[in-house]
Motif scaffolding. Structure first.
Motif, PDB file in Angstrom:
ATOM      1  N   PRO A  31      28.296  31.627  29.024  1.00  0.00           N
ATOM      2  CA  PRO A  31      28.781  32.038  27.702  1.00  0.00           C
ATOM      3  C   PRO A  31      29.666  31.011  27.025  1.00  0.00           C
ATOM      4  O   PRO A  31      30.128  31.257  25.905  1.00  0.00           O
ATOM      5  N   PHE A  32      29.913  29.881  27.667  1.00  0.00           N
ATOM      6  CA  PHE A  32      30.824  28.879  27.113  1.00  0.00           C
ATOM      7  C   PHE A  32      30.042  27.760  26.433  1.00  0.00           C
ATOM      8  O   PHE A  32      29.200  27.112  27.070  1.00  0.00           O
ATOM      9  N   ALA A  33      30.332  27.547  25.157  1.00  0.00           N
ATOM     10  CA  ALA A  33      29.712  26.482  24.382  1.00  0.00           C
ATOM     11  C   ALA A  33      30.718  25.349  24.194  1.00  0.00           C
ATOM     12  O   ALA A  33      31.941  25.569  24.180  1.00  0.00           O
ATOM     13  N   LEU A  34      30.218  24.131  24.037  1.00  0.00           N
ATOM     14  CA  LEU A  34      31.052  22.946  23.872  1.00  0.00           C
ATOM     15  C   LEU A  34      31.075  22.526  22.406  1.00  0.00           C
ATOM     16  O   LEU A  34      30.084  22.702  21.685  1.00  0.00           O
ATOM     17  N   ILE A  35      32.200  21.948  21.985  1.00  0.00           N
ATOM     18  CA  ILE A  35      32.363  21.446  20.616  1.00  0.00           C
ATOM     19  C   ILE A  35      32.868  20.020  20.692  1.00  0.00           C
ATOM     20  O   ILE A  35      33.825  19.725  21.416  1.00  0.00           O
ATOM     21  N   VAL A  36      32.236  19.129  19.939  1.00  0.00           N
ATOM     22  CA  VAL A  36      32.672  17.739  19.829  1.00  0.00           C
ATOM     23  C   VAL A  36      32.665  17.328  18.356  1.00  0.00           C
ATOM     24  O   VAL A  36      31.849  17.844  17.590  1.00  0.00           O
ATOM     25  N   PRO A  37      33.553  16.418  17.953  1.00  0.00           N
ATOM     26  CA  PRO A  37      34.675  15.836  18.699  1.00  0.00           C
ATOM     27  C   PRO A  37      35.814  16.854  18.846  1.00  0.00           C
ATOM     28  O   PRO A  37      35.827  17.881  18.192  1.00  0.00           O
ATOM     29  N   PHE A  38      36.775  16.492  19.700  1.00  0.00           N
ATOM     30  CA  PHE A  38      37.917  17.359  19.983  1.00  0.00           C
ATOM     31  C   PHE A  38      39.179  16.520  19.961  1.00  0.00           C
ATOM     32  O   PHE A  38      39.223  15.442  20.572  1.00  0.00           O
ATOM     33  N   VAL A  39      40.206  16.986  19.252  1.00  0.00           N
ATOM     34  CA  VAL A  39      41.467  16.254  19.156  1.00  0.00           C
ATOM     35  C   VAL A  39      42.598  17.115  19.701  1.00  0.00           C
ATOM     36  O   VAL A  39      42.442  18.330  19.912  1.00  0.00           O
ATOM     37  N   PHE A  40      43.765  16.500  19.886  1.00  0.00           N
ATOM     38  CA  PHE A  40      44.865  17.157  20.588  1.00  0.00           C
ATOM     39  C   PHE A  40      45.369  18.389  19.854  1.00  0.00           C
ATOM     40  O   PHE A  40      45.725  19.395  20.486  1.00  0.00           O
ATOM     41  N   ILE A  41      45.415  18.350  18.524  1.00  0.00           N
ATOM     42  CA  ILE A  41      45.996  19.481  17.795  1.00  0.00           C
ATOM     43  C   ILE A  41      45.184  20.756  17.992  1.00  0.00           C
ATOM     44  O   ILE A  41      45.719  21.857  17.834  1.00  0.00           O
ATOM     45  N   GLN A  42      43.918  20.639  18.376  1.00  0.00           N
ATOM     46  CA  GLN A  42      43.107  21.830  18.585  1.00  0.00           C
ATOM     47  C   GLN A  42      43.542  22.604  19.821  1.00  0.00           C
ATOM     48  O   GLN A  42      43.221  23.787  19.949  1.00  0.00           O
ATOM     49  N   ILE A  43      44.276  21.946  20.733  1.00  0.00           N
ATOM     50  CA  ILE A  43      44.808  22.650  21.896  1.00  0.00           C
ATOM     51  C   ILE A  43      45.794  23.730  21.457  1.00  0.00           C
ATOM     52  O   ILE A  43      45.897  24.786  22.084  1.00  0.00           O
ATOM     53  N   MET A  44      46.495  23.484  20.353  1.00  0.00           N
ATOM     54  CA  MET A  44      47.540  24.389  19.898  1.00  0.00           C
ATOM     55  C   MET A  44      47.060  25.350  18.816  1.00  0.00           C
ATOM     56  O   MET A  44      47.863  26.086  18.253  1.00  0.00           O
ATOM     57  N   GLN A  45      45.786  25.361  18.495  1.00  0.00           N
ATOM     58  CA  GLN A  45      45.264  26.215  17.436  1.00  0.00           C
ATOM     59  C   GLN A  45      44.423  27.338  18.029  1.00  0.00           C
ATOM     60  O   GLN A  45      43.723  27.148  19.018  1.00  0.00           O
ATOM     61  N   THR A  46      44.480  28.499  17.395  1.00  0.00           N
ATOM     62  CA  THR A  46      43.646  29.631  17.775  1.00  0.00           C
ATOM     63  C   THR A  46      42.889  30.107  16.536  1.00  0.00           C
ATOM     64  O   THR A  46      43.286  29.828  15.399  1.00  0.00           O
ATOM     65  N   SER A  47      41.799  30.823  16.767  1.00  0.00           N
ATOM     66  CA  SER A  47      41.040  31.355  15.634  1.00  0.00           C
ATOM     67  C   SER A  47      41.863  32.355  14.841  1.00  0.00           C
ATOM     68  O   SER A  47      41.683  32.516  13.631  1.00  0.00           O
ATOM     69  N   GLU A  48      42.799  33.021  15.502  1.00  0.00           N
ATOM     70  CA  GLU A  48      43.627  34.011  14.820  1.00  0.00           C
ATOM     71  C   GLU A  48      44.563  33.378  13.800  1.00  0.00           C
ATOM     72  O   GLU A  48      45.037  34.061  12.880  1.00  0.00           O
ATOM     73  N   ASP A  49      44.857  32.087  13.935  1.00  0.00           N
ATOM     74  CA  ASP A  49      45.696  31.397  12.954  1.00  0.00           C
ATOM     75  C   ASP A  49      45.110  31.482  11.555  1.00  0.00           C
ATOM     76  O   ASP A  49      45.846  31.435  10.562  1.00  0.00           O
ATOM     77  N   TYR A  50      43.794  31.572  11.465  1.00  0.00           N
ATOM     78  CA  TYR A  50      43.122  31.548  10.170  1.00  0.00           C
ATOM     79  C   TYR A  50      42.758  32.951   9.682  1.00  0.00           C
ATOM     80  O   TYR A  50      42.189  33.091   8.601  1.00  0.00           O
ATOM     81  N   TYR A  51      43.083  33.974  10.463  1.00  0.00           N
ATOM     82  CA  TYR A  51      42.819  35.347  10.062  1.00  0.00           C
ATOM     83  C   TYR A  51      44.102  36.059   9.641  1.00  0.00           C
ATOM     84  O   TYR A  51      44.053  36.999   8.851  1.00  0.00           O
ATOM     85  N   GLU A  52      45.241  35.654  10.197  1.00  0.00           N
ATOM     86  CA  GLU A  52      46.517  36.197   9.774  1.00  0.00           C
ATOM     87  C   GLU A  52      47.026  35.446   8.536  1.00  0.00           C
ATOM     88  O   GLU A  52      46.524  34.373   8.202  1.00  0.00           O
ATOM     89  N   ARG A  53      48.019  36.011   7.872  1.00  0.00           N
ATOM     90  CA  ARG A  53      48.619  35.351   6.715  1.00  0.00           C
ATOM     91  C   ARG A  53      49.290  34.057   7.155  1.00  0.00           C
ATOM     92  O   ARG A  53      49.769  33.930   8.272  1.00  0.00           O
ATOM     93  N   PHE A  54      49.338  33.098   6.239  1.00  0.00           N
ATOM     94  CA  PHE A  54      49.725  31.736   6.630  1.00  0.00           C
ATOM     95  C   PHE A  54      51.165  31.658   7.107  1.00  0.00           C
ATOM     96  O   PHE A  54      51.516  30.798   7.923  1.00  0.00           O
ATOM     97  N   GLN A  55      52.065  32.551   6.617  1.00  0.00           N
ATOM     98  CA  GLN A  55      53.450  32.494   7.094  1.00  0.00           C
ATOM     99  C   GLN A  55      53.527  32.844   8.584  1.00  0.00           C
ATOM    100  O   GLN A  55      54.210  32.165   9.359  1.00  0.00           O
TER     101      GLN A  55
END
Length: 550
Positions: A285-309
């Motif tokens: 069930p695990f898919a790979l994504i390239v390219p990958f940078v360091f800031i993506q380690i600290m990001q979640t999909s929920e960051d873009y679903y909740e309000r920006f504050q």
């Protein structure tokens, strides 16, 4: 294999002089080589070859029958991988309305009620398809076979991802069936621009891969590089996407992940919209994504679903705790060993009193507690879910309290290790959290030897290593290094959606605009409603209600 190929070259092209000796047939090593072996016009020769190949394979069914009198045919499928109900209906239609037809092309295009058919003239494609769940139909007098797309394997139902849970967002995750996964991505991106290139990797496993990208966004050079690296994989089997990750990443010796893995279709869709490329592997069930940078380690999909504050606050909190997870034990050891003057007098006396009866230096204390904590965490993962969390929590409390009472470690060290462990859990990406946990130990050793200087130089070496990393040509520290001011809106904080009008500039991409300027202007204007505008809206709503009542 050479003898088989030579016999095929010397024999007439319409006969296919197949090997009669079982040992010679079994000398064919891999299905890739079988693509050079053509089917025979004689059904008996094809039957013998297939029978020799699948000797002692009880799940492989070879069914002989006649379409009409004196028109022999052969059906080949794997029990458990093929939908036998559909197969029976297909064969019923062939035998009832076949009308004595012997042409493979006409049978496939006119008679068989199957939506997906393919014609193959070699054993490599035939066996790859059959072992994947299709059925093969061979008819006397044809050096070709019909491959029927009627797969019916058992698969896990779509459920919520266990490794990337969110409070707000889609609750569906990938499963082990690659076609189910591609359909979930297609539901997110209903565009013909979404391309899915199929590949097969593994000499024995013949694992199906699908390379997903948007052809109007992803650079052709990136897609070509992904395909090239996958084609260079020469291995017996690919059983999970992690094997592909390790084989095609840029720097295999770096502790940092250079490819993102996810089991969420929305994460894949978001990555494709940024010009990235996704690799789906059958059986995981695990898919790979390239390219990958360091800031993506600290990001979640929920960051873009909740309000920006809210998203910005939580993201800054993650960066703070990531730093604490990396350096807290080292800072404690450096301060208590070399830089006691940095502590207030009362706190320094309290720490000194707690360490008075401890027989080990601070660095040994730290290693004892860190290794114990890691062991408890690993035990909690491996134990059954019902008892895993309870054992890990109780184990940490009991062991920590017993170690303090026995005078092996001090109470401040238990607090430091606990804070470090909690901080490591705030890192969203599991592979990124593991990298931080690994790097904690060399920094701890440097702090024990050189104090703050050791921590400082260790961090400088670490940053230099990250600056030197590349993920499919993209600098690993992008957009911080090299600096891209526009992309900083989505690094430490997450700017409002109407300000994220551009796709990441550090990505080489064909179209850099994701929103129209008019949309941003409208949202900005709506966000600045004054009192008169609000009153105007309220008045319009009242008028509409009065009209409805009349």
């Amino acid at each position: 294999m050479k003898s088989i190929l030579q016999s095929r070259k010397t024999a007439p092209s319409n006969e296919g002089n197949l090997p009669s000796d079982l040992d010679q047939a079994l000398a064919i090593p891999f299905i890739e080589d079988l693509k050079q072996t053509k089917l025979s016009l004689l059904l008996d020769e094809n039957h013998k070859f297939i029978k020799d190949m699948f000797q002692e394979c009880s799940d492989v069914v070879v069914r002989e029958f006649e379409i009409d009198p004196h028109i022999p045919a052969l059906l080949l499928f794997v029990d458990g991988l093929t939908n036998t109900e559909l197969l029976n209906d297909t064969m019923k239609s062939l035998m009832l309305i076949g009308g004595g037809e012997t042409s493979i092309e006409r049978i496939a295009n006119v008679i068989l009620p199957v939506s997906q058919t393919q014609i193959s003239d070699n054993y490599g494609d035939l066996l790859t398809s059959v072992l994947g769940g299709d059925a093969a139909l061979l008819v006397e007098g044809n050096a070709k076979a019909i491959l029927l797309g009627i797969r019916g394997t058992e698969k896990r139902s779509v459920g919520e991802p266990e490794t990337e849970t969110v409070v707000r967002g889609p609750k569906e995750g990938f499963v082990e069936s690659i076609r189910t996964n591609t359909s979930m991505i297609r539901r997110k991106l209903k565009t013909p621009r979404l391309k899915m290139k199929s590949m097969c990797v593994g000499k024995e496993s013949n694992t199906n891969l699908v390379i997903c990208y948007l052809d109007n966004l992803a650079m052709p050079s990136l897609v070509e590089e992904v395909v090239k690296r996958l084609e260079q994989i020469k291995i017996d089997a690919i059983l999970e996407s992690g094997m592909i990750e390790e084989l095609i990443q840029d720097d295999a010796y770096s502790p940092f992940p250079q490819m993102q893995y996810t089991e969420r279709p929305d994460v894949i869709a978001s990555a494709l919209l940024q010009g990235r490329v996704a690799i789906l592997t059958d059986g995981t069930p695990f898919a790979l994504i390239v390219p990958f940078v360091f800031i993506q380690i600290m990001q979640t999909s929920e960051d873009y679903y909740e309000r920006f504050q809210i998203s910005s606050l939580l993201r800054m909190l993650r960066y703070v705790f990531m730093f604490l997870s990396l350096t807290t034990p080292a800072l404690y050891v450096a301060i208590t060993t070399y830089h006691q003057a940095l502590l207030p007098t009362t706190l320094m006396l309290s720490v000194a009193a707690s360490r008075e009866a401890i027989p080990f230096p601070a660095v040994v204390e730290a290693f004892i507690m860190e290794i114990t904590f890691e062991a408890l965490r690993e035990a909690g993962i491996r134990l059954p879910k019902a008892v895993g969390s309870a054992v890990s929590i109780l184990g940490a409390l009991v062991v920590g309290q017993a170690a303090v009472q026995a005078g092996i470690v001090s109470a401040p060290m238990v607090i430091v290790v606990s804070i470090t462990g909690i901080a490591s859990f705030t890192i969203p990406r599991f592979n990124g959290a593991i990298a931080i946990r690994m790097l904690r130990f060399p920094i701890l050793i440097a702090a024990a030897i050189f104090g703050f200087y050791g921590i400082f130089f260790s961090l400088m070496i670490l940053i230099g290593h990250m600056a030197n990393l590349r993920s499919f040509g993209v600098p690993y520290l992008s957009p911080v290094g090299p600096l891209s001011a526009t992309d900083m809106k989505d690094v430490l904080i997450r700017a409002p959606w109407w300000q994220l009008r551009k796709r990441p500039e550090f990505m080489a991409i064909q179209d850099n605009t994701s929103q129209d300027d008019s949309l941003a202007k409208q949202i900005k204007k709506a966000g600045g409603l004054d009192g008169s505008s609000i009153n105007h809206v309220h008045k319009a709503n009242k008028e509409e209600q009065s009209n409805d009542s009349s």
